[in-house]
Design a protein around this motif. Structure first.
Motif, PDB file in Angstrom:
ATOM      1  N   SER A 222       0.829  -1.205   0.000  1.00 27.52           N
ATOM      2  CA  SER A 222       0.000   0.000   0.000  1.00 27.52           C
ATOM      3  C   SER A 222       0.865   1.257   0.000  1.00 27.52           C
ATOM      4  O   SER A 222       0.573   2.229  -0.706  1.00 27.52           O
ATOM      5  N   THR A 223       1.942   1.233   0.778  1.00 26.57           N
ATOM      6  CA  THR A 223       2.853   2.375   0.824  1.00 26.57           C
ATOM      7  C   THR A 223       3.513   2.593  -0.532  1.00 26.57           C
ATOM      8  O   THR A 223       3.630   3.727  -1.021  1.00 26.57           O
ATOM      9  N   ALA A 224       3.964   1.500  -1.146  1.00 27.70           N
ATOM     10  CA  ALA A 224       4.616   1.602  -2.451  1.00 27.70           C
ATOM     11  C   ALA A 224       3.618   2.011  -3.533  1.00 27.70           C
ATOM     12  O   ALA A 224       3.950   2.814  -4.424  1.00 27.70           O
ATOM     13  N   LEU A 225       2.401   1.475  -3.481  1.00 27.17           N
ATOM     14  CA  LEU A 225       1.390   1.851  -4.480  1.00 27.17           C
ATOM     15  C   LEU A 225       1.029   3.323  -4.347  1.00 27.17           C
ATOM     16  O   LEU A 225       0.833   4.021  -5.352  1.00 27.17           O
ATOM     17  N   ALA A 226       0.968   3.817  -3.111  1.00 30.81           N
ATOM     18  CA  ALA A 226       0.697   5.241  -2.905  1.00 30.81           C
ATOM     19  C   ALA A 226       1.838   6.088  -3.459  1.00 30.81           C
ATOM     20  O   ALA A 226       1.605   7.163  -4.023  1.00 30.81           O
ATOM     21  N   ALA A 227       3.075   5.603  -3.313  1.00 31.10           N
ATOM     22  CA  ALA A 227       4.215   6.329  -3.877  1.00 31.10           C
ATOM     23  C   ALA A 227       4.139   6.369  -5.394  1.00 31.10           C
ATOM     24  O   ALA A 227       4.455   7.391  -6.022  1.00 31.10           O
ATOM     25  N   VAL A 228       3.698   5.263  -6.000  1.00 32.92           N
ATOM     26  CA  VAL A 228       3.503   5.238  -7.451  1.00 32.92           C
ATOM     27  C   VAL A 228       2.471   6.280  -7.859  1.00 32.92           C
ATOM     28  O   VAL A 228       2.686   7.076  -8.785  1.00 32.92           O
ATOM     29  N   ALA A 229       1.331   6.282  -7.185  1.00 38.41           N
ATOM     30  CA  ALA A 229       0.254   7.210  -7.536  1.00 38.41           C
ATOM     31  C   ALA A 229       0.646   8.664  -7.300  1.00 38.41           C
ATOM     32  O   ALA A 229       0.212   9.562  -8.035  1.00 38.41           O
ATOM     33  N   ALA A 230       1.467   8.902  -6.290  1.00 37.33           N
ATOM     34  CA  ALA A 230       1.875  10.275  -5.963  1.00 37.33           C
ATOM     35  C   ALA A 230       3.046  10.757  -6.811  1.00 37.33           C
ATOM     36  O   ALA A 230       3.421  11.928  -6.745  1.00 37.33           O
ATOM     37  N   GLY A 231       3.658   9.850  -7.588  1.00 34.25           N
ATOM     38  CA  GLY A 231       4.819  10.228  -8.381  1.00 34.25           C
ATOM     39  C   GLY A 231       6.070  10.438  -7.549  1.00 34.25           C
ATOM     40  O   GLY A 231       6.975  11.185  -7.943  1.00 34.25           O
ATOM     41  N   SER A 232       6.158   9.765  -6.400  1.00 37.16           N
ATOM     42  CA  SER A 232       7.325   9.904  -5.525  1.00 37.16           C
ATOM     43  C   SER A 232       8.521   9.157  -6.097  1.00 37.16           C
ATOM     44  O   SER A 232       8.373   8.253  -6.926  1.00 37.16           O
TER      45      SER A 232
END
Length: 316
Positions: free
Chosen positions: A54-64
């Protein structure tokens, strides 16, 4: 005699022989480390992986440029503490049943190595660690985490009243799929919901594999499980559940606008699940345990794909 030596504790069936707890930990601490399953880290991994996904998927979505390292560390600490707390609570409630099941009769409470009052004190200490981690997260994530406590509390009772306790376990063990996203975006959105739903089905499947170790004893003592319910159809059910898991994860990646590395990771995850179905022998408890444990490797493959989906574009 060194401080780490002491009378050998009875071997616990699903712990690796010669594990570091039995070899290195002080004798006075060993029963509590056994109670928290520190000698059997697979449960911690399986609780942690949805958090990391979930943390990594959120980073993907946020463009981090990469998944938030602080969150990854906090979730690792929290998973270790709360998995231990959940096991302690489970063993308090199941102490009479555990004494009648071959695989669990040597657990610390059932065997008398840890008293019930001492187990409650240990439970409180682990919960305090989990609370400290939770309070380190944003307010929305704190509320999201608190909402899971009821499910965690009732899970050990479910096998007494339903043949599908794995559904409740799936919800409890999948809550981390919401927590990473909630910590980054202060919201729960479609990618996190698809990831959560896929995790619930994944847990349902792998715990059905795990339950086949105890099916004969469970039938004798009157405990219910999907292993007993599905019987010879279990491999087919597990395969179908794994297919649904992969489909829901694909939706999570698509709605988060993930790139090719995430989907490569998902493909590797799917191939590993297909291998599990092929390798499964529900009449071989040792094989069931080995296949169940291999879900850590499947999960790390998916996490690697998600992490690379943020790291590689940032380097280019």
């Amino acid at each position: 005699m060194s401080s780490t030596e002491g009378p050998a504790a009875p071997h616990i069936a699903d712990a690796a022989r010669g594990n570091w707890v039995d070899r290195r930990a002080p004798a006075s601490l060993r029963p509590y480390l056994h109670l928290a399953r520190v000698d059997r880290p697979i449960g911690t991994w399986l609780l942690l992986l949805p958090c990391w996904w979930s943390t990594a998927l959120a980073a993907v979505a946020a463009g981090s440029a990469y998944p938030d390292p602080r969150l990854l560390v906090l979730f690792a600490i929290g998973s270790l503490a709360m998995r231990g707390a959940g096991c302690t609570w489970n063993d308090i409630l199941d102490r009479d049943i555990d004494g009648r099941v071959a695989r669990t009769r040597n657990r610390p409470i059932a065997s008398g190595a840890v008293s019930v009052p001492a187990a409650f004190a240990f439970l409180a200490a682990q919960c305090l660690v989990g609370l400290a981690v939770l309070l380190s997260l944003p307010r929305f994530a704190i509320v999201t985490g608190i909402a899971s406590l009821g499910v965690v509390a009732v899970y050990p009772l479910m096998k007494r009243i339903t043949s599908f306790p794995q559904v409740v376990l799936g919800i409890a063990f999948s809550w981390g799929a919401l927590m990473g996203w909630a910590s980054v975006f202060r919201a729960i959105e479609d990618p996190a919901l698809f990831l959560f739903a896929g995790c619930v089905v994944w847990v349902f499947a792998y715990d059905t594999i795990y339950a086949h170790q105890d099916k004969e004893d469970d039938a004798i003592v009157g405990v219910r499980s999907t292993a007993l319910f599905f019987g010879r159809r279990s491999a087919l059910v597990v395969g179908a559940c794994y297919a649904v898991t992969v489909g829901l994860f694909a939706l999570a990646l698509d709605t988060a606008r993930a790139g090719p590395f995430a989907f490569i990771g998902l493909a590797g995850f799917a191939l590993h699940l297909a291998w599990q179905v092929r390798a499964l022998d529900i009449d071989d408890p040792a094989r069931c345990l080995a296949v169940f444990k291999s879900n850590r490797d499947a999960g790390l493959i998916l996490f690697a794909g998600l992490a690379l989906d943020t790291i590689v574009p940032a380097l280019l």
